[in-house]
Design an enzyme around this catalytic site. Structure first.
Site, PDB file in Angstrom:
ATOM      1  N   GLN A   1     -14.932   1.672   2.344  1.00 48.16           N
ATOM      2  CA  GLN A   1     -14.236   1.245   1.112  1.00 48.16           C
ATOM      3  C   GLN A   1     -14.102   2.433   0.172  1.00 48.16           C
ATOM      4  OE1 GLN A   1     -16.215  -1.805  -1.240  1.00 48.16           O
ATOM      5  NE2 GLN A   1     -14.420  -2.142  -2.506  1.00 48.16           N
TER       6      GLN A   1
ATOM      7  N   HIS B   1     -10.422  -5.684  -2.012  1.00 49.29           N
ATOM      8  CA  HIS B   1      -9.053  -5.832  -1.521  1.00 49.29           C
ATOM      9  C   HIS B   1      -9.044  -6.166  -0.044  1.00 49.29           C
ATOM     10  CE1 HIS B   1     -10.318  -1.619  -1.454  1.00 49.29           C
ATOM     11  NE2 HIS B   1      -9.634  -1.507  -0.327  1.00 49.29           N
ATOM     12  N   PHE B   2      -8.014  -6.887   0.337  1.00 49.96           N
ATOM     13  CA  PHE B   2      -7.821  -7.274   1.735  1.00 49.96           C
ATOM     14  C   PHE B   2      -6.559  -6.560   2.227  1.00 49.96           C
ATOM     15  CE2 PHE B   2     -10.669 -11.026   2.235  1.00 49.96           C
ATOM     16  CZ  PHE B   2     -11.145 -11.077   0.935  1.00 49.96           C
ATOM     17  N   HIS B   3      -6.682  -5.863   3.346  1.00 51.10           N
ATOM     18  CA  HIS B   3      -5.518  -5.186   3.920  1.00 51.10           C
ATOM     19  C   HIS B   3      -4.845  -6.127   4.917  1.00 51.10           C
ATOM     20  CE1 HIS B   3      -6.925  -0.944   2.982  1.00 51.10           C
ATOM     21  NE2 HIS B   3      -8.083  -1.560   2.939  1.00 51.10           N
TER      22      HIS B   3
ATOM     23  N   ASP C   1       0.871  -1.186   0.000  1.00 50.51           N
ATOM     24  CA  ASP C   1       0.000   0.000   0.000  1.00 50.51           C
ATOM     25  C   ASP C   1       0.904   1.231   0.000  1.00 50.51           C
ATOM     26  OD1 ASP C   1      -1.777   2.150   0.936  1.00 50.51           O
ATOM     27  OD2 ASP C   1      -3.200   0.548   1.336  1.00 50.51           O
ATOM     28  N   ILE C   2       0.662   2.173  -0.911  1.00 50.35           N
ATOM     29  CA  ILE C   2       1.565   3.338  -0.961  1.00 50.35           C
ATOM     30  C   ILE C   2       1.213   4.417   0.075  1.00 50.35           C
ATOM     31  CG2 ILE C   2       2.550   3.166  -3.286  1.00 50.35           C
ATOM     32  CD1 ILE C   2       0.419   5.219  -4.168  1.00 50.35           C
TER      33      ILE C   2
HETATM   34  P1  5GP Z   1      -9.963   1.164   1.163  1.00 55.25           P
HETATM   35  O1  5GP Z   1     -10.033   2.442   1.944  1.00 55.25           O
HETATM   36  O2  5GP Z   1     -10.743   1.214  -0.115  1.00 55.25           O
HETATM   37  O3  5GP Z   1     -10.281  -0.046   1.995  1.00 55.25           O
HETATM   38  O4  5GP Z   1      -8.420   1.002   0.804  1.00 55.25           O
HETATM   39  C1  5GP Z   1      -7.815   1.449  -0.353  1.00 55.25           C
HETATM   40  C2  5GP Z   1      -6.325   1.380  -0.116  1.00 55.25           C
HETATM   41  O5  5GP Z   1      -5.671   1.567  -1.349  1.00 55.25           O
HETATM   42  C3  5GP Z   1      -5.825   2.470   0.832  1.00 55.25           C
HETATM   43  O6  5GP Z   1      -5.153   1.868   1.942  1.00 55.25           O
HETATM   44  C4  5GP Z   1      -4.877   3.288  -0.036  1.00 55.25           C
HETATM   45  O7  5GP Z   1      -3.755   3.719   0.686  1.00 55.25           O
HETATM   46  C5  5GP Z   1      -4.498   2.308  -1.127  1.00 55.25           C
HETATM   47  N1  5GP Z   1      -4.162   2.928  -2.393  1.00 55.25           N
HETATM   48  C6  5GP Z   1      -4.846   3.917  -3.024  1.00 55.25           C
HETATM   49  N2  5GP Z   1      -4.269   4.216  -4.193  1.00 55.25           N
HETATM   50  C7  5GP Z   1      -3.188   3.383  -4.322  1.00 55.25           C
HETATM   51  C8  5GP Z   1      -2.205   3.207  -5.346  1.00 55.25           C
HETATM   52  O8  5GP Z   1      -2.201   3.884  -6.379  1.00 55.25           O
HETATM   53  N3  5GP Z   1      -1.251   2.261  -5.142  1.00 55.25           N
HETATM   54  C9  5GP Z   1      -1.236   1.482  -4.010  1.00 55.25           C
HETATM   55  N4  5GP Z   1      -0.256   0.586  -3.903  1.00 55.25           N
HETATM   56  N5  5GP Z   1      -2.155   1.634  -3.026  1.00 55.25           N
HETATM   57  C10 5GP Z   1      -3.125   2.562  -3.181  1.00 55.25           C
END
Ligand code: 5GP
Ligand code: ZN
Length: 136
Positions: free
Chosen positions: A93, A99-101, A30-31
């Site tokens: 989300q 996606h799974f963190h 995650d970036i």
């Molecule tokens: P959500 O909030 O949808 O559960 O998580 C999305 C995740 O994607 C976040 O933790 C965010 O930091 C990560 N993320 C968003 N854009 C990018 C990207 O361009 N590259 C990577 N590697 N992670 C991303």
């Protein structure tokens, strides 16, 4: 999906720090990590939420998440890890590609996922159980 950032990562159109790859899924850093070593595990196929995944995808993602858990414990010296998966805007989300963190956890990092709630009434637990059992 044309404008999906995770599909672009799958196709190699956007760079990513890939940790491991299977036939149906990939894991990458995650970036915007909430902790050092925060990894995302995703299916290669564009689906928005958990319920749309096939059994095969789920199984592979589960195995990869476990592998990443092992790797963060061994490689980053963390004290534990959280596995978090959000479905829908209400759940927080942001990226609409499931996606799974895998989030490495360190003693005292105070990254609480949610606060603990008050103890539920017996009647509420019973009615919730009834509501759920109709659909499992
Ligand atoms: P959500 O909030 O949808 O559960 O998580 C999305 C995740 O994607 C976040 O933790 C965010 O930091 C990560 N993320 C968003 N854009 C990018 C990207 O361009 N590259 C990577 N590697 N992670 C991303
Ligand atoms: Zn996608």
């Amino acid at each position: 999906m044309e404008n999906c950032i995770f599909c672009k990562i799958v196709k190699g159109e956007m760079p990513a720090f890939k940790v491991v790859e299977g036939p149906h899924s990939i894991a990458f850093l995650d970036i915007f990590p909430v902790s050092k070593g925060h990894v995302l595990v995703i299916p290669k196929r564009h689906v928005k939420q958990l319920l749309e995944l096939s059994e095969e995808e789920l199984l592979e993602i589960g195995k990869i998440a476990q592998k990443i858990g092992k790797a963060v414990l061994a490689g980053l010296n963390c004290d534990g890890f959280s596995l978090v998966q959000r479905n829908g805007v209400a759940a927080g989300q942001i990226v609409p590609h499931v996606h799974f963190h895998v989030v490495p956890r360190f003693k005292g990092d105070s990254l609480s996922v949610w606060p603990s709630g008050p103890k539920a009434e017996q009647g509420e637990l019973e009615s919730v159980l009834l509501a759920l059992k109709k659909f499992v």
